[in-house]
Write an enzyme that holds these catalytic residues in place. Structure first.
Site, PDB file in Angstrom:
ATOM      1  CD  GLU A 167      -1.468  -0.543   3.599  1.00 54.41           C
ATOM      2  OE1 GLU A 167      -2.657  -0.271   3.382  1.00 54.41           O
ATOM      3  OE2 GLU A 167      -1.082  -0.979   4.699  1.00 54.41           O
ATOM      4  CB  CYS A 184      -7.558  -6.863   1.021  1.00 56.89           C
ATOM      5  SG  CYS A 184      -6.184  -5.901   1.662  1.00 56.89           S
ATOM      6  CG  ASP A 216      -3.669   3.415   3.187  1.00 54.37           C
ATOM      7  OD1 ASP A 216      -3.984   4.610   3.344  1.00 54.37           O
ATOM      8  OD2 ASP A 216      -3.866   2.546   4.044  1.00 54.37           O
TER       9      ASP A 216
HETATM   10  C1  PEP Z   1      -6.044  -0.418   2.052  1.00 52.81           C
HETATM   11  O1  PEP Z   1      -5.301   0.527   2.337  1.00 52.81           O
HETATM   12  O2  PEP Z   1      -6.443  -0.642   0.880  1.00 52.81           O
HETATM   13  C2  PEP Z   1      -6.505  -1.342   3.094  1.00 52.81           C
HETATM   14  C3  PEP Z   1      -7.167  -2.433   2.800  1.00 52.81           C
HETATM   15  O3  PEP Z   1      -6.268  -0.991   4.383  1.00 52.81           O
HETATM   16  P1  PEP Z   1      -7.117   0.127   5.179  1.00 52.81           P
HETATM   17  O4  PEP Z   1      -8.282   0.501   4.323  1.00 52.81           O
HETATM   18  O5  PEP Z   1      -7.517  -0.490   6.458  1.00 52.81           O
HETATM   19  O6  PEP Z   1      -6.126   1.226   5.335  1.00 52.81           O
HETATM   20 MG    MG Z   2      -4.373   0.616   4.268  1.00 54.00          MG
END
Ligand code: PEP
Ligand code: MG
Length: 583
Positions: free
Chosen positions: A449, A520, A473
């Site tokens: 990320e 994800c 991110d």
């Molecule tokens: C993302 O950054 O895509 C991620 C799955 O983590 P979060 O949304 O919890 O920062």
């Molecule tokens: Mg993230």
């Protein structure tokens, strides 16, 4: 629409407001305004004749807030954490402290400030003084001061509770929360209430608030700008989460139209459920792995109900938020073990604490210069080794109940991977010495990320067992767009060729070294981009349970290899990909 339906009287025009729809679906209900928790208040001078009354208004608000705290303390259930009663009494004491009350009253008498301005000014001063104290306990009190001041400000604004008491006989329980913003922690608190939709002035589609709203699976629209100012408590609202539209005090005709849309949407959902047990295989026979994202253990049941093959992302930080203390090893172990057992041997990918940026711990008064680039996630954990060690022990202990995979967030350097691997080793060794069982050979992976990692992905792919692309991110950092800022939301572009090239590169390297690569981030659950992700070569998706069937439907209608050819040729030319043209 039925032309015979009566139209709305001219005195009640329907207002149409727009924002970003983040959970599809339609809700018709009544507005419940969530009071602002902010020290930003109106500033005005009171006339000499009103000074005494203004002082009394402030004292009365403080007395009301103290009485509220006493009432809450008296009504705590027997199983409430012990710290909660202590916290309520600390808040009561702070409110009775002359440093706060007297000084604020002096600002009214001497400078003629209105009560809110006087209280916020004095409060801000105390918050600053406390946050600079050397003693960690006292430093943490600055967050308490802020909270008690916000409580009094809410009383002053005429809305004494965080949310007004709800008359459940009204609106068939279809209450729609209207707020300036809802923090991820507040959103977790709202989980227990019966709310049928959420509307906020601020926020973007991949903000953590939006993510929690998605896990609640109720229509939500964020980034609306002025919804809180334009809607009153009790207004009738139609929320169209599919198109990001909100209609205020709609006419009968409009209501009828939306009731039809709502019914059609529900029929479509019921139809989709039939895909639950259908394999996620493309028309040209490519098997796709479909897993679920969860925030809290009880969502494992939703994942199973939607036919998830495992948990691709368990955001463990939500166990740590909205509470005055940290969960200890046993509490964490119970939470992780309950998910692992519920998933009956399917893989459960538990992400180590990703705290920081918009996800803060209660009582953590640290003010980062730039939170999104600060001590977040793995950086926070490596800087707080005891906390990390406790979580790793709990994770390892939970591993004996099924298949646990550990996922490290916000990795940018190889030395962070090595430090985390050593920490896992240490936790395992300690458990071994203590004779506490855990599964050997747990897979350890990392979120992709941060652009630096995606660009130089090879050593990470070699050193780790799997990779999971966090597009939320990744997009934020590639495009320098705050994912929670509505003012730049239009520039938050998942389809930017630079973003797609980094995803493609990660998938290609993963394929080459034989490591599983999944996505994800929120992109994985957006059925509009499923073909594009298949075209990038993605074979593993993880998303909110309620998005699984929409995405599976797309997968089952796609030709993966043809998509790969189309997408690769567009990316070679750094062209924008036309989603509608992908066959
Ligand atoms: C993302 O950054 O895509 C991620 C799955 O983590 P979060 O949304 O919890 O920062
Ligand atoms: Mg993230």
């Amino acid at each position: 629409m039925n032309p015979a339906e009566p139209t709305a009287p001219p005195s009640a025009p329907t207002l149409c407001l727009h924002g970003q729809g983040i959970v599809r679906g339609y809700t018709i209900g009544r507005a419940v305004i969530m009071s602002a928790a902010s020290l930003e208040v109106a500033h005005y001078h009171v006339g000499p004749a009103d000074i005494e009354a203004e002082g009394l208004r402030l004292r009365h608000a403080i007395d009301t807030a103290v009485a509220e705290l006493r009432q809450m303390a008296g009504a705590l259930p027997p199983d409430a954490p012990r710290e909660l009663a202590a916290l309520l009494s600390v808040h009561g004491l702070l409110l009775e402290d002359p440093m706060l009350v007297q000084s604020a009253c002096e600002l009214i008498t001497e400078r003629h400030y209105n009560a809110e301005w006087a209280l916020a000014t004095q409060g801000q001063l105390l918050v600053e003084q406390f946050s600079m104290m050397e003693d960690a306990y006292l430093r943490e009190r600055s967050a308490d001061i802020r909270q008690v001041i916000e409580r009094v400000l809410r009383v002053l604004s005429g809305s004494s509770a965080w949310l007004p008491a709800l008359d459940t006989a009204q609106a068939d329980g279809n209450f729609i929360v209207v707020a300036r913003d809802i923090s991820p922690a507040d959103m977790m608190r709202l989980r227990s209430g019966k709310f049928a939709a959420f509307l906020t002035d601020l926020g973007g589609a991949t903000s953590h608030t939006a993510i929690v709203a998605r896990s609640l699976n109720v229509p939500a629209v964020v980034g609306m700008g002025h919804v809180r100012a334009l809607v009153r408590d009790g207004d009738q609202l139609i929320v169209d989460g599919t198109n990001g539209v909100v209609l205020v005090n709609p006419s009968e005709r409009i209501l009828l139209e939306y009731r039809e849309r709502q019914a059609a949407f529900q029929r479509e959902r019921a139809e989709l459920k039939r895909l639950r047990h259908a394999p996620a295989v493309t028309l040209d026979g490519i098997q796709i792995r479909m897993e679920a994202n969860i925030e809290l253990p009880d969502e494992a049941a939703d994942a199973l109900a939607a036919g998830a093959e495992g948990i691709g992302l368990f955001r463990s930080e939500f166990l740590f938020m909205g509470r005055p203390d940290l969960p200890d090893e046993d509490e964490q172990y119970e939470a992780y073990a309950s998910v692992v057992s519920a998933m009956g041997g399917r893989p459960v990918t538990i992400r180590t604490l990703d705290i920081g940026a918009d996800k803060t711990l209660d009582g953590d008064a640290t003010v980062a210069t730039n939170p999104a680039l600060g001590l977040r996630a793995i950086r926070y954990c490596l800087a707080n080794p005891d906390m990390f060690h406790t979580q790793l022990r709990a994770l390892l202990r939970a591993s004996r109940h099924g298949c646990v995979r550990i996922l490290l967030p916000m990795i940018s350097h190889m030395h962070e991977v090595r430090a985390a691997q050593r920490a896992i080793e240490r936790a395992a060794e300690q458990l071994r010495d203590e004779g506490i069982p855990y599964a050997e050979g747990i897979q350890v992976g990392a979120m992709v990320e941060i652009p630096a990692m995606a660009i130089a992905i090879e050593p990470f792919a070699e050193a780790l067992d799997f990779l999971s692309i966090g597009t939320n991110d990744l997009i934020q950092y590639v495009l320098a767009i705050d994912r929670g800022d509505k003012d730049v939301a239009a520039l938050y572009d998942p389809m930017h060729p630079a973003v797609l090239r980094l995803i493609a590169h990660t998938i290609n390297v993963g394929e080459r070294v034989g490591k599983l690569v999944s996505v994800c981030g929120e992109m994985a659950g957006d059925a509009r981009v499923t073909r594009m992700l298949l075209g990038l070569g993605l074979t593993a998706f993880s998303m909110h349970p309620q998005q699984l069937l929409d995405v599976k439907k797309e997968i089952r209608l796609a030709h993966s290899n043809a998509l790969r050819v189309q997408v690769a040729s567009a990316l070679n030319r750094a062209e924008r990909i036309d989603l509608a043209a992908l066959s």
